[in-house]
Design a protein around this motif. Structure first.
Motif, PDB file in Angstrom:
ATOM      1  N   ALA A 516       0.831  -1.210   0.000  1.00  0.00           N
ATOM      2  CA  ALA A 516       0.000   0.000   0.000  1.00  0.00           C
ATOM      3  C   ALA A 516       0.862   1.255   0.000  1.00  0.00           C
ATOM      4  O   ALA A 516       1.963   1.260   0.551  1.00  0.00           O
ATOM      5  CB  ALA A 516      -0.903   0.004   1.227  1.00  0.00           C
ATOM      6  N   HIS A 517       0.361   2.286  -0.654  1.00  0.00           N
ATOM      7  CA  HIS A 517       1.007   3.614  -0.698  1.00  0.00           C
ATOM      8  C   HIS A 517       2.458   3.522  -1.177  1.00  0.00           C
ATOM      9  O   HIS A 517       3.336   4.156  -0.614  1.00  0.00           O
ATOM     10  CB  HIS A 517       0.968   4.283   0.684  1.00  0.00           C
ATOM     11  CG  HIS A 517      -0.394   4.329   1.285  1.00  0.00           C
ATOM     12  ND1 HIS A 517      -1.373   5.154   0.799  1.00  0.00           N
ATOM     13  CD2 HIS A 517      -0.946   3.648   2.312  1.00  0.00           C
ATOM     14  CE1 HIS A 517      -2.467   4.987   1.513  1.00  0.00           C
ATOM     15  NE2 HIS A 517      -2.233   4.076   2.416  1.00  0.00           N
ATOM     16  N   GLU A 523       8.564   8.419  -1.974  1.00  0.00           N
ATOM     17  CA  GLU A 523       8.858   9.840  -1.780  1.00  0.00           C
ATOM     18  C   GLU A 523       9.366  10.111  -0.368  1.00  0.00           C
ATOM     19  O   GLU A 523      10.368  10.795  -0.160  1.00  0.00           O
ATOM     20  CB  GLU A 523       7.591  10.662  -2.003  1.00  0.00           C
ATOM     21  CG  GLU A 523       7.465  11.201  -3.410  1.00  0.00           C
ATOM     22  CD  GLU A 523       6.123  11.837  -3.620  1.00  0.00           C
ATOM     23  OE1 GLU A 523       5.644  12.509  -2.701  1.00  0.00           O
ATOM     24  OE2 GLU A 523       5.554  11.655  -4.709  1.00  0.00           O
ATOM     25  N   ILE A 524       8.647   9.535   0.560  1.00  0.00           N
ATOM     26  CA  ILE A 524       8.995   9.792   1.961  1.00  0.00           C
ATOM     27  C   ILE A 524      10.382   9.248   2.268  1.00  0.00           C
ATOM     28  O   ILE A 524      11.206   9.915   2.899  1.00  0.00           O
ATOM     29  CB  ILE A 524       7.938   9.171   2.896  1.00  0.00           C
ATOM     30  CG1 ILE A 524       6.630   9.925   2.753  1.00  0.00           C
ATOM     31  CG2 ILE A 524       8.408   9.196   4.321  1.00  0.00           C
ATOM     32  CD1 ILE A 524       5.469   9.246   3.386  1.00  0.00           C
ATOM     33  N   ARG A 525      10.599   8.055   1.749  1.00  0.00           N
ATOM     34  CA  ARG A 525      11.900   7.442   1.997  1.00  0.00           C
ATOM     35  C   ARG A 525      13.017   8.347   1.474  1.00  0.00           C
ATOM     36  O   ARG A 525      14.014   8.591   2.127  1.00  0.00           O
ATOM     37  CB  ARG A 525      11.936   6.093   1.275  1.00  0.00           C
ATOM     38  CG  ARG A 525      12.803   5.088   1.976  1.00  0.00           C
ATOM     39  CD  ARG A 525      12.582   3.723   1.372  1.00  0.00           C
ATOM     40  NE  ARG A 525      11.307   3.153   1.719  1.00  0.00           N
ATOM     41  CZ  ARG A 525      10.613   2.309   0.937  1.00  0.00           C
ATOM     42  NH1 ARG A 525      11.089   1.989  -0.242  1.00  0.00           N
ATOM     43  NH2 ARG A 525       9.471   1.809   1.335  1.00  0.00           N
TER      44      ARG A 525
ATOM     45  N   THR B 329       9.261   1.147  21.447  1.00  0.00           N
ATOM     46  CA  THR B 329       8.716   1.822  20.278  1.00  0.00           C
ATOM     47  C   THR B 329       9.807   1.866  19.231  1.00  0.00           C
ATOM     48  O   THR B 329      10.897   2.400  19.446  1.00  0.00           O
ATOM     49  CB  THR B 329       8.300   3.258  20.610  1.00  0.00           C
ATOM     50  OG1 THR B 329       9.428   3.861  21.234  1.00  0.00           O
ATOM     51  CG2 THR B 329       7.126   3.286  21.540  1.00  0.00           C
ATOM     52  N   VAL B 330       9.482   1.242  18.133  1.00  0.00           N
ATOM     53  CA  VAL B 330      10.485   1.176  17.071  1.00  0.00           C
ATOM     54  C   VAL B 330      10.409   2.456  16.278  1.00  0.00           C
ATOM     55  O   VAL B 330       9.404   2.738  15.630  1.00  0.00           O
ATOM     56  CB  VAL B 330      10.195  -0.019  16.149  1.00  0.00           C
ATOM     57  CG1 VAL B 330      11.271  -0.103  15.093  1.00  0.00           C
ATOM     58  CG2 VAL B 330      10.125  -1.279  16.973  1.00  0.00           C
ATOM     59  N   ILE B 331      11.441   3.230  16.357  1.00  0.00           N
ATOM     60  CA  ILE B 331      11.447   4.457  15.564  1.00  0.00           C
ATOM     61  C   ILE B 331      12.396   4.258  14.415  1.00  0.00           C
ATOM     62  O   ILE B 331      13.605   4.368  14.534  1.00  0.00           O
ATOM     63  CB  ILE B 331      11.824   5.671  16.400  1.00  0.00           C
ATOM     64  CG1 ILE B 331      10.781   5.838  17.499  1.00  0.00           C
ATOM     65  CG2 ILE B 331      11.885   6.916  15.550  1.00  0.00           C
ATOM     66  CD1 ILE B 331      11.106   6.881  18.493  1.00  0.00           C
ATOM     67  N   ASP B 332      11.786   3.922  13.338  1.00  0.00           N
ATOM     68  CA  ASP B 332      12.567   3.641  12.145  1.00  0.00           C
ATOM     69  C   ASP B 332      12.661   4.918  11.326  1.00  0.00           C
ATOM     70  O   ASP B 332      11.639   5.459  10.920  1.00  0.00           O
ATOM     71  CB  ASP B 332      11.832   2.546  11.355  1.00  0.00           C
ATOM     72  CG  ASP B 332      12.669   2.054  10.206  1.00  0.00           C
ATOM     73  OD1 ASP B 332      13.759   2.617  10.029  1.00  0.00           O
ATOM     74  OD2 ASP B 332      12.235   1.137   9.516  1.00  0.00           O
ATOM     75  N   PRO B 333      13.846   5.392  11.110  1.00  0.00           N
ATOM     76  CA  PRO B 333      13.927   6.654  10.382  1.00  0.00           C
ATOM     77  C   PRO B 333      13.486   6.512   8.928  1.00  0.00           C
ATOM     78  O   PRO B 333      13.042   7.463   8.319  1.00  0.00           O
ATOM     79  CB  PRO B 333      15.409   7.008  10.473  1.00  0.00           C
ATOM     80  CG  PRO B 333      16.102   5.716  10.692  1.00  0.00           C
ATOM     81  CD  PRO B 333      15.153   4.855  11.463  1.00  0.00           C
ATOM     82  N   VAL B 334      13.620   5.325   8.394  1.00  0.00           N
ATOM     83  CA  VAL B 334      13.305   5.165   6.975  1.00  0.00           C
ATOM     84  C   VAL B 334      11.825   4.920   6.769  1.00  0.00           C
ATOM     85  O   VAL B 334      11.238   5.354   5.798  1.00  0.00           O
ATOM     86  CB  VAL B 334      14.138   4.012   6.378  1.00  0.00           C
ATOM     87  CG1 VAL B 334      13.853   3.886   4.902  1.00  0.00           C
ATOM     88  CG2 VAL B 334      15.605   4.258   6.619  1.00  0.00           C
ATOM     89  N   ASN B 335      11.226   4.246   7.678  1.00  0.00           N
ATOM     90  CA  ASN B 335       9.820   3.917   7.502  1.00  0.00           C
ATOM     91  C   ASN B 335       8.953   4.689   8.483  1.00  0.00           C
ATOM     92  O   ASN B 335       8.713   4.250   9.606  1.00  0.00           O
ATOM     93  CB  ASN B 335       9.630   2.420   7.682  1.00  0.00           C
ATOM     94  CG  ASN B 335       8.259   2.010   7.222  1.00  0.00           C
ATOM     95  OD1 ASN B 335       7.429   2.858   6.868  1.00  0.00           O
ATOM     96  ND2 ASN B 335       8.001   0.730   7.224  1.00  0.00           N
ATOM     97  N   PRO B 336       8.464   5.816   8.037  1.00  0.00           N
ATOM     98  CA  PRO B 336       7.674   6.649   8.941  1.00  0.00           C
ATOM     99  C   PRO B 336       6.315   6.047   9.248  1.00  0.00           C
ATOM    100  O   PRO B 336       5.637   6.496  10.162  1.00  0.00           O
ATOM    101  CB  PRO B 336       7.535   7.953   8.184  1.00  0.00           C
ATOM    102  CG  PRO B 336       7.706   7.590   6.763  1.00  0.00           C
ATOM    103  CD  PRO B 336       8.586   6.398   6.722  1.00  0.00           C
ATOM    104  N   TRP B 337       5.927   5.024   8.498  1.00  0.00           N
ATOM    105  CA  TRP B 337       4.624   4.412   8.747  1.00  0.00           C
ATOM    106  C   TRP B 337       4.634   3.686  10.082  1.00  0.00           C
ATOM    107  O   TRP B 337       3.610   3.444  10.679  1.00  0.00           O
ATOM    108  CB  TRP B 337       4.294   3.437   7.639  1.00  0.00           C
ATOM    109  CG  TRP B 337       4.207   4.143   6.344  1.00  0.00           C
ATOM    110  CD1 TRP B 337       5.204   4.306   5.441  1.00  0.00           C
ATOM    111  CD2 TRP B 337       3.098   4.845   5.816  1.00  0.00           C
ATOM    112  NE1 TRP B 337       4.764   5.048   4.398  1.00  0.00           N
ATOM    113  CE2 TRP B 337       3.482   5.396   4.590  1.00  0.00           C
ATOM    114  CE3 TRP B 337       1.801   5.059   6.268  1.00  0.00           C
ATOM    115  CZ2 TRP B 337       2.623   6.129   3.821  1.00  0.00           C
ATOM    116  CZ3 TRP B 337       0.959   5.798   5.475  1.00  0.00           C
ATOM    117  CH2 TRP B 337       1.371   6.331   4.272  1.00  0.00           C
ATOM    118  N   MET B 338       5.820   3.301  10.460  1.00  0.00           N
ATOM    119  CA  MET B 338       5.927   2.585  11.713  1.00  0.00           C
ATOM    120  C   MET B 338       5.697   3.516  12.895  1.00  0.00           C
ATOM    121  O   MET B 338       5.401   3.084  13.995  1.00  0.00           O
ATOM    122  CB  MET B 338       7.304   1.943  11.838  1.00  0.00           C
ATOM    123  CG  MET B 338       7.553   0.842  10.841  1.00  0.00           C
ATOM    124  SD  MET B 338       6.411  -0.517  11.051  1.00  0.00           S
ATOM    125  CE  MET B 338       6.987  -1.143  12.612  1.00  0.00           C
TER     126      MET B 338
END
Lengths: 558, 718
Positions: A516-517, A523-525, B329-338
């Motif tokens: 998804a997305h 882009e965000i990456r 809390t997993v703060i993944d800089p690459v995956n902001p969805w997390m």
């Protein structure tokens, strides 16, 4: 004092000249002035390897990325076009080597300002032919004079206020024709060749041939004050005292557009060579941009607190220089319509002119000043050259492909040597200063065939290569209505059915969430990565600053 | 005899059905009734039975017993010949077979056709010999050995199978190199066989085991495995510490997974059902406990028995409270969805905009109104008396806040934009001035503005009030640069508002230029004088305000108008100047969606026309051509100009080369199947000897030709 690089004495290379890439672009290729100086290296191989990755100068737009789930045919089409454009860029970069000439410059001794060097000194220092380019024509009777150089730079047209019109091959000082039209002359302009010129007289616009025979009296164009000729469109744009901006197509003799600007008397005019847009300066301090396709101005910008006195646009269409009654000289970036810097000239500039290599000349009272490096972000502090004349200056123009500035003033005409003003390399297929009669004829036919229609004039010269978004959307909507679905829509991700309970609703949902997305994620990456890089750099910099004192081993670092 | 004839005829008929194409032979023998085309059999209606025929056999004595028996058997067996299919069906089958064959035949063209379609350029006739210099081998290949001397030489050359050109080894040598001894080959084969057999056994076993559904079996299996693994791990720690570390890591990972999942937490469907049963069923209880135990085991931290320090740390860890073990809390800089909602918004910039003030006000109105009054009182004390009426007006407006009108709102928003512009201007100016050695004025101004920021302003008049408050400080600043100061002071006081606009519009600080020629250098005093003269001269026409008016007019023209459909209802007054009730206004005044933001939104001194130029549209592409999916792709594909004006000669030639090139006067033969198949095979097969003896070549060609013929024949046959 050092005067360098007068290319005027060199032998020209005529039609075989390869610098096809160096052209005033009709569409989107920008002119690269500074590209030449960097390539003075004997090691050809090194340069070629350098150009194997096409340099910035030759980049044409953005590269297109192949989308992830693209069809085979699309992938191929994109790959082919990318390969082609890369090849073109590479070739252009490679051919750039073959531009043989360097621009000249003037350098003072220690503690010597270049602006104190007189013209006579320069003329003495350089070779005879170059020295002969500094001359005065004493024409005190019918002055002040307006002037115009032909596009090849060979012919000069001068028109005195009191009716004296003359055209001269200024290098050989051969007078082609001379006459008095017995009327006030407001402006003179060469048309597409040296065979014809237009004169804006007291009431009508007249067109003469090079022998001084009156060809036309265009009565639709009255009270013309200023003229500009758009060479690739064959349009003569005129600005009149009645506030009309008119376009005359000189190839078919038709008036293309007549626009009532409603801005009063129009006596300040310039053209943008990049996109053929006409700039007009107005008494209320605004500069407006016009195309023949729109009845209202494309852009109107407030530049001065007093009236605008003069305007000049550089050849790449990036910068505009204005001077106003508030005695300020301002440089604008006309792509963003933002002022870059402004300076205060005590006497104010009545005339402005920009050379091919970006030298600015400004007439302040009786003095002509030439500024270097005006087109940039750093403000100017002192002139590069200066020359004092007698009488008020009425016209200023740089001669194309020559280091010469022509000045029309109350006492006649002065040709001034300005090293580094002209473009050293010319495109022999476009404007060849050394072309023969036959070549001129051939060029004329070709130019007429390649004439750009006036409908294509607009702020963005690359508009033609873009999809017409409005009608595209309309059509697309209709298509969706007719078909019942969107043919261009990305098909939804459909998870494959799997066995052994792995296709349960939850599992399917999970699999869907994985993709998804996708576009947004990319882009965000990217943005996040950029940010982290930037932060890293900043950190490194700050660390370096902190450290300050370097160790002895630091010298081995890159 | 007649009967026999009939039988023959019926057989014949059947035969005809099977082979319908064979021409029927006419009978030429004499008979009673002979039709023109065919024998007209008498009594065809009644069928001949086998028993009729066999009856005579029984009676005849000459026939052997064996044949009699056979015939009897035949009679008793009831197997009959199947009826031949009818015409339609046979044709259908034939068509099906024919279709398959032709598809197979045609589909071998598919690749070459696709290839030709994709090709950037096709040159016809195909298979042309390339012009230009050829390699020596190519040239020599066409040359035949003629004279006896040449023949002699060639025989010698090829007799010894010497390499003619590049390859160093003769073909024989190469072959011998490649060859293996018999024993070696045998051994190798045996090895391979064994390996294959083992593999198949293993696979079969694995398959079988995988199919076992018994849970107990698997449980036991897993347990055994685990034990085994632990044993191995213990050994590994001693022998191969690196490997052990890796294993440890793996374990850690599994632990993490376990901690993340709810797998053994007794929260699943199964566990819940068991929980119900647990009261009564021992085994269920046990199973649940087992699961929990499993969870415990898996989530237990691995203890590396190495140093004392570690142990102490471990002990310390054990005393740590439970929440430490909660999932981090997993703060993944690459995956902001997390991140979800865990990211906290950055604190707002401290300066308060008018909008914010407005929202804040709406929250607690009463307090605000009181505050408003207070502030107003202060203002009144500070300012001149002529401003009072506007303030009063303002106060009134504040008091009936509930009845907000649209126009009013517009005013406020307009002010907001202006205010923002002003602020940005100020900051910019401030930075400029610091460069020029004057920074206090700008900053103070800003401060002033900020302190006044809570005044609610609802109209232009209010704005003027604000300006009046702010301006005097700026003017009081003594050491402004000549130009700016002159500009500021020479302006009459009632144009203060425009002054702000001026700063907003013409921003760039001018820098004076030093000049070499004396007369043009102006004395400071003289300059100031001149400036003031100019100021006087241009006092009348205020360029900037005109421009701003013009711009606001244009903006207003671009905004969509509100459609008013309110009508007076029953019992209501009609006429001009009436204010319809609020609900009516809400319902019958239709607002259309605002247009996209103007291009010149952020450029205060520029008006960019928003009109769409239709003149270029007729020349533009409005439909995406086939393979492209969006406009960006298409635009980028045509971004490189192809004309000679922008490109070098070679590039132009390359870019504009025609899709099809034909050679003048040459016959373009249709493509033959052999053409591309041959080209493929030659491409695939290596090179043969470059030079061949004439006879040899002929022989080879002969074989090739015969092979081709065979192919053709076979294709014809099928």
């Amino acid at each position: 004092m050092l005067v360098f690089g007068f290319w005027t004495t060199k032998i020209c290379n005529t039609r075989n000249c390869f610098n096809k890439i160096v052209l005033i672009a009709l569409f989107s290729l920008t002119f690269h002035c500074n590209g030449f100086a960097s390539i003075v290296c004997p090691d050809l191989k090194k340069i070629l390897t350098k150009f194997d990755s096409p340099s910035r100068w030759f980049m044409l737009g953005k590269k297109c990325k192949v989308p992830a789930g693209a069809r085979e045919r699309l992938k191929e089409a994109i790959a082919i076009s990318e390969a082609m454009s890369e090849h073109a860029q590479k070739q252009a970069a490679r051919y750039d080597l073959l531009l043989p000439e360097d621009a000249g410059f003037l350098e003072g001794d220690e503690d010597e300002d270049t602006n104190t060097i007189s013209q006579a000194d320069i003329a003495d220092a350089v070779d005879i032919t170059s020295g002969s380019k500094y001359f005065n024509l004493h024409l005190s009777q019918f002055g002040p004079y307006r002037l115009d150089y032909s596009r090849t730079g060979r012919n000069l047209l001068v028109g005195g206020k009191k009716g004296h019109v003359a055209c001269i091959d200024w290098q050989t000082k051969d007078l082609k024709c001379e006459m008095n039209v017995m009327e006030t002359v407001n402006d003179v302009k060469w048309l597409h060749t040296e065979a014809m010129f237009a004169v804006a007289q007291k009431r009508w616009l007249y067109i003469y041939d090079s022998k001084g025979v009156e060809l036309h009296c265009v009565k639709k164009f009255n009270d013309v004050l200023r003229m500009q000729f758009l060479p690739y469109h064959f349009l003569l744009a005129t600005a009149s005292a009645t506030g009309f901006l008119q376009y005359l197509d000189v190839s078919i003799g038709k008036e293309v557009a007549a626009i009532c600007t409603k801005m009063g008397r129009l006596d300040v005019m310039a053209q943008n060579p990049h996109n053929a847009v006409i700039h007009l300066g107005h008494p209320n301090g605004t500069v407006s941009l016009w195309s023949p396709n729109q009845k209202e101005s494309l852009v109107k910008m407030l530049c001065h607190r007093g009236a605008v006195r003069s305007l000049a646009v550089d050849k790449t269409g990036t910068y505009m220089v204005t001077s106003g009654l508030d005695r300020k000289l301002k440089v604008y970036d006309i792509r963003a319509f933002k002022p870059l810097h402004s300076c205060f000239l005590p006497a104010g500039a009545s005339c402005l002119s920009l050379s091919q290599r970006g030298l600015l000349s400004a007439a302040t009272g009786e003095i002509v000043q030439v500024y270097q490096n005006v087109l940039g972000s750093n403000p100017v502090s002192k002139p590069y050259m200066a020359h004092r004349l007698r009488g008020q200056i009425w016209g200023l123009a740089y001669c194309p492909f020559e280091d010469v500035l022509g000045i029309g003033h109350g006492e006649g005409f002065t040709s001034m040597i300005v090293p580094g003003a002209g473009e050293p390399n010319f495109d022999a297929l476009d404007t060849n200063p050394y072309r023969s009669h036959k070549q001129r004829q051939e060029w004329e036919v070709k130019a007429l065939l390649e004439k750009v229609q006036p409908e294509l004039i607009g702020l963005d010269p690359g508009q033609l290569s873009k999809v017409d978004q409005a009608s595209f959307e309309q059509r697309h909507k209709e298509q969706i209505e007719a078909l019942g679905f969107d043919p261009l829509a990305k098909d939804k991700f459909k998870p494959r059915t799997k066995k052994k309970g792995r296709s349960s609703a939850g599992a399917i949902e999970k699999r869907k969430r994985k993709v998804a997305h996708e576009d947004q994620r990319d882009e965000i990456r990217q943005s996040v990565q950029e940010r982290t890089e930037r932060e890293k750099e900043l950190k490194e910099k700050s660390n370096e600053k902190k450290l300050g004192n370097k160790s002895t081993l630091d010298r081995f670092r890159k | 005899m007649q009967n026999e004839n009939l039988v023959q005829i019926s057989f014949f008929n059947q035969l005809m059905l099977v082979h319908p194409r064979k021409k029927q032979n006419e009978r030429s023998e004499a008979s009673v009734q002979v039709s023109e085309y065919f024998v007209n059999a008498e009594g065809t209606g009644d069928k001949v039975n086998l028993s009729d025929l066999l009856g005579t056999v029984e009676k005849t004595s000459g026939a052997s017993n064996k044949t009699k028996k056979q015939l009897r058997n035949l009679q008793s067996s009831k197997e009959t010949l199947e009826l031949p299919l009818n015409k339609q069906q046979t044709e259908k089958i034939q068509r099906g077979i024919a279709y398959e064959k032709t598809t197979a035949e045609v589909s071998c063209w598919k690749n070459i056709i696709l290839q030709n379609q994709k090709a950037e350029q096709m040159v016809f006739p195909l298979n042309q010999e390339s012009s230009g210099p050829k390699r020596v081998e190519q040239v020599v290949a066409g040359w035949k050995v003629q004279t006896p001397l040449e023949q002699e030489i060639f025989r010698l050359l090829h007799g010894s199978r010497q390499p003619v050109n590049d390859p160093v080894l003769t073909p024989v040598e190469e072959q011998s190199l490649k060859a293996m001894s018999l024993e070696e080959a045998k051994i190798r084969r045996a090895e391979l066989q064994k390996a294959r057999a083992l593999q198949s056994y293993y696979e079969a076993k694995a398959k079988r085991e995988k199919k076992i559904k018994s849970k107990k079996y698997h449980k036991v299996q897993n347990k055994a495995k685990r034990k085994d693994f632990l044993k191995q791990f213990d050994e590994m720690v001693k022998t191969n510490p690196e490997g052990a570390l890796e294993e440890l890591k793996k374990m850690e990972l599994s632990r993490m997974e376990e901690r993340m999942s709810l797998k053994h937490q007794n929260s699943g469907k199964w566990a819940k059902s068991k929980a119900i049963m647990a009261k009564y069923d021992d085994s269920a209880r046990k199973a649940m406990q087992e699961q929990l135990q499993m969870n415990k085991d898996l989530t237990q931290k691995m203890v590396v028995p190495s140093d004392d320090e570690h142990e102490s740390i471990e002990e310390g860890l054990e005393t740590v409270p439970d929440f430490v073990n909660d999932p981090e809390t997993v703060i993944d800089p690459v995956n902001p969805w997390m991140r979800g909602q865990l990211t906290h918004e950055e604190p707002e910039v401290s300066c308060v905009t008018a909008e914010e003030v407005q929202t804040a006000e709406e929250e607690n109105e009463e307090e605000e109104i009181i505050g408003e009054f207070e502030r107003k009182r202060k203002l009144r004390q500070a300012d001149e008396e002529d401003l009072i009426p506007t303030e009063e007006e303002h106060v009134v407006e504040v008091s009936d806040k509930e009845e907000e009108d649209e126009d009013e709102e517009e005013d406020v928003s307009e002010f907001n934009t202006l205010f923002r512009l002003m602020r940005s201007e100020k900051t910019r100016e401030g930075s400029n001035q610091t460069r020029g050695g004057l920074n206090t004025a700008g900053e103070e101004d800003e401060e002033g503005l900020l302190s006044e920021g809570q005044i609610r302003v609802r109209s232009i008049e209010d704005l003027e009030v604000l300006d009046e408050v702010v301006e005097p400080r700026a003017i009081e600043e003594p050491s402004a640069p000549q130009t700016a100061a002159a500009e500021a002071t020479s302006e009459p006081p009632h144009k203060k508002k425009r002054e702000i606009n001026l700063k907003e519009v013409l921003t760039k600080e001018a820098k004076a230029v030093r000049l070499p020629f004396l007369p043009t250098v102006v004395d400071e005093e003289e300059r100031d004088e001149q400036i003031s003269i100019i100021k006087e001269a241009f006092a009348g026409d205020d360029v900037i305000s005109d421009f701003i008016k013009d711009k606001s007019r244009q903006e207003a023209a671009g905004r969509p108008a509100v459609v008013d459909l309110t009508l007076p209802g029953w019992g209501e007054w009609g006429g001009v100047g009436l204010k319809p009730p609020r609900w009516k206004r809400k319902r019958f005044r239709i607002k259309t969606a605002p247009p996209p933001p103007r291009q010149d939104q952020k450029l205060p001194d520029v008006i960019i026309s928003e009109k769409r130029t239709a003149s270029v549209a007729s020349h533009q592409v409005s439909q995406l051509p086939f393979p492209f999916q969006n406009t960006a792709q298409f635009e980028s594909s045509i971004r490189t100009p192809i004309g000679s004006t922008w490109n070098t000669q070679t590039v132009v030639k390359n870019m504009t080369k025609p899709k099809v090139v034909t050679k003048l006067g040459a016959i373009i033969e249709p493509m033959v199947k052999e053409d591309f198949i041959k080209s493929k095979t030659t491409a695939a097969g290596g090179k043969g000897a470059a030079i061949m003896l004439g006879e040899n070549r002929r022989a080879k060609e002969g074989t090739k030709r015969s092979a081709e013929n065979k192919k053709k024949k076979s294709s014809c046959g099928c």
